[in-house]
Design an enzyme around this catalytic site. Structure first.
Site, PDB file in Angstrom:
ATOM      1  N   ASP A 366       6.246   0.803   5.067  1.00 34.05           N
ATOM      2  CA  ASP A 366       5.007   1.228   4.416  1.00 34.05           C
ATOM      3  C   ASP A 366       5.013   2.743   4.191  1.00 34.05           C
ATOM      4  O   ASP A 366       6.057   3.408   4.235  1.00 34.05           O
ATOM      5  CB  ASP A 366       3.803   0.744   5.248  1.00 34.05           C
ATOM      6  CG  ASP A 366       2.582   0.453   4.391  1.00 34.05           C
ATOM      7  OD1 ASP A 366       1.885   1.421   4.027  1.00 34.05           O
ATOM      8  OD2 ASP A 366       2.331  -0.721   4.066  1.00 34.05           O
ATOM      9  N   ARG A 443      -9.221  10.523  -0.531  1.00 31.22           N
ATOM     10  CA  ARG A 443      -8.155  10.476   0.481  1.00 31.22           C
ATOM     11  C   ARG A 443      -7.223  11.680   0.315  1.00 31.22           C
ATOM     12  O   ARG A 443      -5.999  11.573   0.448  1.00 31.22           O
ATOM     13  CB  ARG A 443      -7.343   9.188   0.358  1.00 31.22           C
ATOM     14  CG  ARG A 443      -6.655   8.808   1.652  1.00 31.22           C
ATOM     15  CD  ARG A 443      -5.572   7.759   1.443  1.00 31.22           C
ATOM     16  NE  ARG A 443      -5.084   7.275   2.719  1.00 31.22           N
ATOM     17  CZ  ARG A 443      -3.972   6.594   2.880  1.00 31.22           C
ATOM     18  NH1 ARG A 443      -3.200   6.290   1.885  1.00 31.22           N
ATOM     19  NH2 ARG A 443      -3.605   6.190   4.080  1.00 31.22           N
ATOM     20  N   LYS A 476       5.467  -2.816  -2.386  1.00 31.34           N
ATOM     21  CA  LYS A 476       4.007  -2.854  -2.227  1.00 31.34           C
ATOM     22  C   LYS A 476       3.464  -1.707  -3.083  1.00 31.34           C
ATOM     23  O   LYS A 476       3.711  -0.533  -2.786  1.00 31.34           O
ATOM     24  CB  LYS A 476       3.640  -2.671  -0.758  1.00 31.34           C
ATOM     25  CG  LYS A 476       2.140  -2.643  -0.484  1.00 31.34           C
ATOM     26  CD  LYS A 476       1.904  -2.640   1.017  1.00 31.34           C
ATOM     27  CE  LYS A 476       0.465  -2.423   1.400  1.00 31.34           C
ATOM     28  NZ  LYS A 476       0.298  -2.324   2.876  1.00 31.34           N
ATOM     29  N   ASP A 478       0.575   0.406  -4.102  1.00 27.33           N
ATOM     30  CA  ASP A 478      -0.736   0.752  -3.549  1.00 27.33           C
ATOM     31  C   ASP A 478      -1.491   1.687  -4.506  1.00 27.33           C
ATOM     32  O   ASP A 478      -0.916   2.261  -5.438  1.00 27.33           O
ATOM     33  CB  ASP A 478      -0.525   1.424  -2.183  1.00 27.33           C
ATOM     34  CG  ASP A 478      -1.713   1.265  -1.253  1.00 27.33           C
ATOM     35  OD1 ASP A 478      -2.788   0.854  -1.721  1.00 27.33           O
ATOM     36  OD2 ASP A 478      -1.575   1.578  -0.054  1.00 27.33           O
ATOM     37  N   MET A 479      -2.771   1.880  -4.236  1.00 24.17           N
ATOM     38  CA  MET A 479      -3.632   2.730  -5.096  1.00 24.17           C
ATOM     39  C   MET A 479      -4.863   3.033  -4.265  1.00 24.17           C
ATOM     40  O   MET A 479      -5.653   2.144  -4.015  1.00 24.17           O
ATOM     41  CB  MET A 479      -3.991   1.890  -6.316  1.00 24.17           C
ATOM     42  CG  MET A 479      -4.506   2.596  -7.531  1.00 24.17           C
ATOM     43  SD  MET A 479      -6.173   3.194  -7.343  1.00 24.17           S
ATOM     44  CE  MET A 479      -6.535   3.725  -8.960  1.00 24.17           C
ATOM     45  N   CYS A 526      -1.876  -3.778  -4.305  1.00 13.81           N
ATOM     46  CA  CYS A 526      -2.715  -3.315  -3.198  1.00 13.81           C
ATOM     47  C   CYS A 526      -3.562  -2.175  -3.736  1.00 13.81           C
ATOM     48  O   CYS A 526      -3.109  -1.393  -4.572  1.00 13.81           O
ATOM     49  CB  CYS A 526      -1.811  -2.827  -2.063  1.00 13.81           C
ATOM     50  SG  CYS A 526      -2.699  -2.133  -0.661  1.00 13.81           S
ATOM     51  N   GLY A 528      -5.929   0.031  -1.457  1.00 18.36           N
ATOM     52  CA  GLY A 528      -6.648   0.176  -0.200  1.00 18.36           C
ATOM     53  C   GLY A 528      -7.109  -1.209   0.225  1.00 18.36           C
ATOM     54  O   GLY A 528      -8.279  -1.433   0.477  1.00 18.36           O
ATOM     55  N   GLY A 529      -6.154  -2.149   0.263  1.00 23.84           N
ATOM     56  CA  GLY A 529      -6.500  -3.557   0.472  1.00 23.84           C
ATOM     57  C   GLY A 529      -6.854  -4.181  -0.861  1.00 23.84           C
ATOM     58  O   GLY A 529      -6.102  -4.079  -1.826  1.00 23.84           O
ATOM     59  N   ASP A 534      -7.573  -8.925  -9.032  1.00 22.49           N
ATOM     60  CA  ASP A 534      -8.109  -9.530 -10.253  1.00 22.49           C
ATOM     61  C   ASP A 534      -6.993 -10.240 -11.000  1.00 22.49           C
ATOM     62  O   ASP A 534      -5.809 -10.069 -10.696  1.00 22.49           O
ATOM     63  CB  ASP A 534      -8.765  -8.450 -11.124  1.00 22.49           C
ATOM     64  CG  ASP A 534      -7.823  -7.306 -11.436  1.00 22.49           C
ATOM     65  OD1 ASP A 534      -6.833  -7.537 -12.149  1.00 22.49           O
ATOM     66  OD2 ASP A 534      -8.057  -6.176 -10.950  1.00 22.49           O
ATOM     67  N   GLU A 614       3.740 -14.716  23.860  1.00 21.28           N
ATOM     68  CA  GLU A 614       3.279 -14.423  22.488  1.00 21.28           C
ATOM     69  C   GLU A 614       4.423 -14.600  21.487  1.00 21.28           C
ATOM     70  O   GLU A 614       4.229 -15.135  20.399  1.00 21.28           O
ATOM     71  CB  GLU A 614       2.719 -12.994  22.412  1.00 21.28           C
ATOM     72  CG  GLU A 614       1.345 -12.864  23.062  1.00 21.28           C
ATOM     73  CD  GLU A 614       0.898 -11.411  23.205  1.00 21.28           C
ATOM     74  OE1 GLU A 614      -0.330 -11.186  23.244  1.00 21.28           O
ATOM     75  OE2 GLU A 614       1.754 -10.500  23.315  1.00 21.28           O
TER      76      GLU A 614
HETATM   77  C1  DGJ Z   1      -3.731   1.324   2.098  1.00 22.94           C
HETATM   78  C2  DGJ Z   1      -3.125  -0.040   2.257  1.00 22.94           C
HETATM   79  O1  DGJ Z   1      -4.053  -1.032   1.997  1.00 22.94           O
HETATM   80  C3  DGJ Z   1      -2.541  -0.137   3.657  1.00 22.94           C
HETATM   81  O2  DGJ Z   1      -2.068  -1.425   3.881  1.00 22.94           O
HETATM   82  C4  DGJ Z   1      -1.461   0.868   3.795  1.00 22.94           C
HETATM   83  O3  DGJ Z   1      -0.409   0.572   2.925  1.00 22.94           O
HETATM   84  C5  DGJ Z   1      -2.016   2.259   3.518  1.00 22.94           C
HETATM   85  N1  DGJ Z   1      -2.697   2.322   2.270  1.00 22.94           N
HETATM   86  C6  DGJ Z   1      -0.908   3.274   3.515  1.00 22.94           C
HETATM   87  O4  DGJ Z   1      -1.330   4.510   3.140  1.00 22.94           O
END
Ligand code: DGJ
Length: 730
Positions: A366, A443, A476, A478-479, A526, A528-529, A534, A614
């Site tokens: 990540d 951020r 992944k 992200d934004m 992604c 921020g989750g 969409d 576990e």
């Molecule tokens: C937001 C993502 O949703 C998280 O899973 C992670 O990748 C962070 N950003 C990393 O900055």
């Protein structure tokens, strides 16, 4: 099936269970005459009884006929400023300064298969699985033609729509609003359901009756957003999972959107959905065309369950693309919650080693591997490996991971830049910012101007170099902030109203290039989750990280709401450590596993810290998920209870197409001593099949399980969960 009655200018679209009809009337207005349960071919315009209404004007052609008013009749695509005061679908600014649009029927054509929208995501068909009808409307004074596109996927009860606006005149016009969908109803005794909330709690279902006036959801954040989703439902007031008519409408778009419903004075209602008109203004020079993004509708006469299953089937088969629409996606482990920015190559390899031993197949590195990135204040924009953290770069790290028998994946955030980065120092003009203002940070970062091709090309070249430097199977994407200060140095003042949309087109362009050049790489979206979950993104990224909230109990709500439109195979879902990082809750490992398994499954924790017990449980979860992958990802999904209504348990189920296999998932809330009996009535089974409950010799017929139900075991501790696998016996 598209049925044309050319003499009467009636267009009827039949799907397996529904019928949709339009008719061009005596004044060439395209009426919307019906949408609902499937019925025979007939002229449904008789449902519209015109009557004189004061203060509802009559079009000029109507002469002395005062009974005819655009303000009252249901229309296929509403106009603006010429007599209909309800929600407009289009707004044109003409060279004269007028803001009117008056659209009249001109003609139609049929196209083979499903239409394609260049540069935009959309449902696609293979061979003859869909048909296309195009209806042309024209504003003669403005010399503007509109093409309304309809894609009919008969077996899925899915009708897609799009709109093309063509300037056929000799002067420039400006398009200030251009919806993708307009849907008129002769009634307003409907409920509206939307999916809302915030970062860490996305797509929570919200239901309420329509009220007089306009009610809407939307986003002006530049993304479809955590706060509202471009998917809405209108339904009977008493509709539930199994009964009542409901209409689901999704917009396949990842930027600003608006979904508004107006309940008019005469108790009609109108849904209009499309790009949000805020700061949208597209200039069309003579001969130029604008294409609005696609919308898609499913009508179910039998409640939400059937509506969702039709969306799921259509998305899986006609929106997600190869190879991952059919190929099994690997179970992953992601290091984010285990390390955040603080890792070394050895630490990553250690996490991967533990994961590989448990049967996990993909290691995802990540945020934090590039530029000067040791926290979230610097580095974005510099997509070069940080050699202090990862000596020898990916060339050294990836073979170590692959040596463990795992695939390797990487995180990127291509749309962003930190001021503390080489990229920003070199190109400060590449960010969105308004002249004379300091741009807001989100951020600690700024937004790159993705409406500009030179900016996108630079980012693409860097990412491509990374992808070519090592064997990378997953990205992944992200934004992590909303758009502000939306102004582009690449466009003149009079085109600034195009920047929001051009930005989204830019994101799609880069994703399409990635898909074209690296089709084998699985891309997980992604924001921020789940801030950009969409239908638009799903065309490029077959799975999307559903939420940054990994707590299993919060996830029940998030995944429940998401499931109304989107299939479980699209929802990134991970088992994480307890106490949970976001809310501190402690849940059993089994509960976390069962919840995440109804998704694109993975782990996000330091597996080295797990006890032997576990690890044994995780190994079992991984095996169980692999064994039931087909059932979970491609099976029919049934919501058996709502986490919003019932605190005692949340249950859902996957059923194979031939009904021979069933997976029942139950998560309990807080348990109590000597709790009452609880029976769960299953759904979607074959009543005459005998089902064996996994691990026992017990046999029940489908009829018994659906009518009498299955009795819960008594369980202890908070939030316990169980899964039951049923198999039909020959
Ligand atoms: C937001 C993502 O949703 C998280 O899973 C992670 O990748 C962070 N950003 C990393 O900055």
């Amino acid at each position: 099936m598209i049925v044309l009655d050319q003499d009467n200018r009636i267009f009827t679209l039949h799907t397996r269970n529904t019928t949709y009809q339009m008719k061009a009337d005596q004044y060439n207005v395209l009426l919307h005459t019906y949408y609902g349960s499937r019925i025979d071919n007939c002229d449904l315009s008789g449902l519209i009884q015109c009557d004189g209404r004061s203060f509802s004007p009559n079009p000029n052609e109507a002469g002395s006929n005062r009974n005819y008013s655009l303000d009252v009749i249901p229309q296929e695509y509403s106009t603006c400023g010429v007599g209909d005061f309800r929600l407009p679908s289009i707004e044109l600014e003409l060279p004269s300064g007028s803001h009117t649009a008056d659209l009249r029927y001109e003609g139609f054509r049929l196209e083979e298969g499903k239409y394609i929208l260049e540069g935009l995501p959309g449902f696609y068909s293979v061979e003859d699985e869909a048909e296309t009808l195009v209806i042309s409307l024209k504003d003669s004074a403005a010399q503007v033609t509109l093409e309304l596109y309809y894609g009919v996927f008969e077996n899925f009860d899915l009708i897609t729509r799009a709109v093309r606006v063509i300037n056929q005149g000799t002067e420039t016009v400006r398009l200030c609003r251009c919806a993708s969908l307009c849907l008129d109803f002769l009634r307003s005794d409907l409920d509206m359901i939307t999916f809302n909330c915030h970062h860490l709690m996305e797509r929570c279902l919200d239901r309420g009756p329509l009220r007089s006036g306009i009610q809407s959801v939307g986003s002006v954040r530049g993304t479809s957003s955590h706060q509202h989703n471009p998917f809405v439902i209108l339904c009977d007031r008493n509709a539930d999972e199994d009964t009542g008519i409901c209409y689901g409408a999704m917009l396949l778009y990842s930027g600003n959107f608006e979904a508004a419903v107006e309940c008019s004075q005469y108790e009609e209602s109108r849904l209009v959905m499309g790009i949000h008109p805020y700061h949208f203004c597209w200039t069309l020079a003579p001969g130029e065309t604008f294409t609005a993004p696609e919308a898609a509708m499913v009508c179910s006469p039998n409640g939400f369950g059937e509506m969702s299953r039709q969306f799921h089937r259509a998305i899986r088969k006609h929106l997600l693309r190869d190879p991952y629409k059919n190929e099994r996606k690997p179970i992953l482990v992601n290091n984010w919650e285990a390390t955040y920015f603080d890792f070394t190559a050895d630490r990553l390899v250690e996490i991967a080693r533990e994961a590989a031993a448990l049967g996990i197949e993909l290691f995802v590195m990540d945020d934090g591997w590039f530029g000067s990135r040791n926290d979230d204040n610097s580095g974005l924009g510099d997509w070069k490996v940080n050699l202090e953290k990862l000596p020898g770069g990916l060339e050294a790290l990836v073979p170590r991971i692959k040596g463990l028998g795992m695939k390797f994946g990487i995180w990127v955030e291509p749309e962003m830049v930190n001021e503390d980065s080489d990229l920003y120092r070199m190109h400060p003009d590449w960010v969105l910012r308004v002249p004379g203002r300091f741009p807001s940070r989100g951020r600690g970062q700024l937004v790159l101007d993705f409406s500009r091709k030179d900016v996108r090309d630079h980012i693409y070249d860097q990412i491509k170099a990374i992808l070519c430097s090592a064997d990378i199977s997953y990205i992944k994407w992200d934004m992590n902030r909303s758009l502000t200060d939306v102004w582009s140095a690449g466009l003149p003042a009079w085109r600034q109203g195009e920047v929001y949309h051009r930005y989204v087109l830019g994101v799609y362009d880069l994703l399409e290039r990635l898909h074209r050049d690296h089709p084998q790489i699985l891309i997980e979206g992604c924001c921020g989750g789940g801030g950009r979950f969409d239908g638009g993104m799903l065309y490029y990224t077959p799975q999307i990280w559903c939420s940054d909230d990994t707590d299993a109990i919060d996830r029940l709500r998030i995944q429940y709401g998401t499931s109304f439109c989107y299939p479980v195979c699209t929802m990134g879902a991970h088992v994480s450590a307890v106490p949970n990082e976001q809310n501190g809750r402690i849940t059993p490992l089994e509960t976390r596993g069962i919840t995440a398994m109804s998704g694109a499954f993975g782990y996000e924790m330091d597996l080295g810290k797990c006890t032997e017990d576990e690890k044994r449980k995780i190994r079992c979860q991984v095996e169980r998920y692999k064994a039931h992958y087909g059932l979970i990802h491609y099976g029919d999904y049934y919501r058996l209870s709502s986490p919003f209504q019932d605190n005692s348990y949340t249950a859902w189920e996957q059923v194979s197409h031939d009904q021979s296999e069933v997976l029942v998932n139950v998560v309990l809330g807080c348990t109590h001593a000597t709790s009452p009996f609880c029976t769960l009535r299953l759904k979607g089974l074959n009543p005459s099949f005998q089902y064996q409950i996994d691990g026992t010799g017990t046999l029940y017929s489908g009829k018994v399980l659906m009518k009498a139900g299955y009795s819960f075991p008594q369980m202890q501790g908070d939030y316990p969960a169980f899964q039951i696998y049923l198999k039909a016996i020959e």
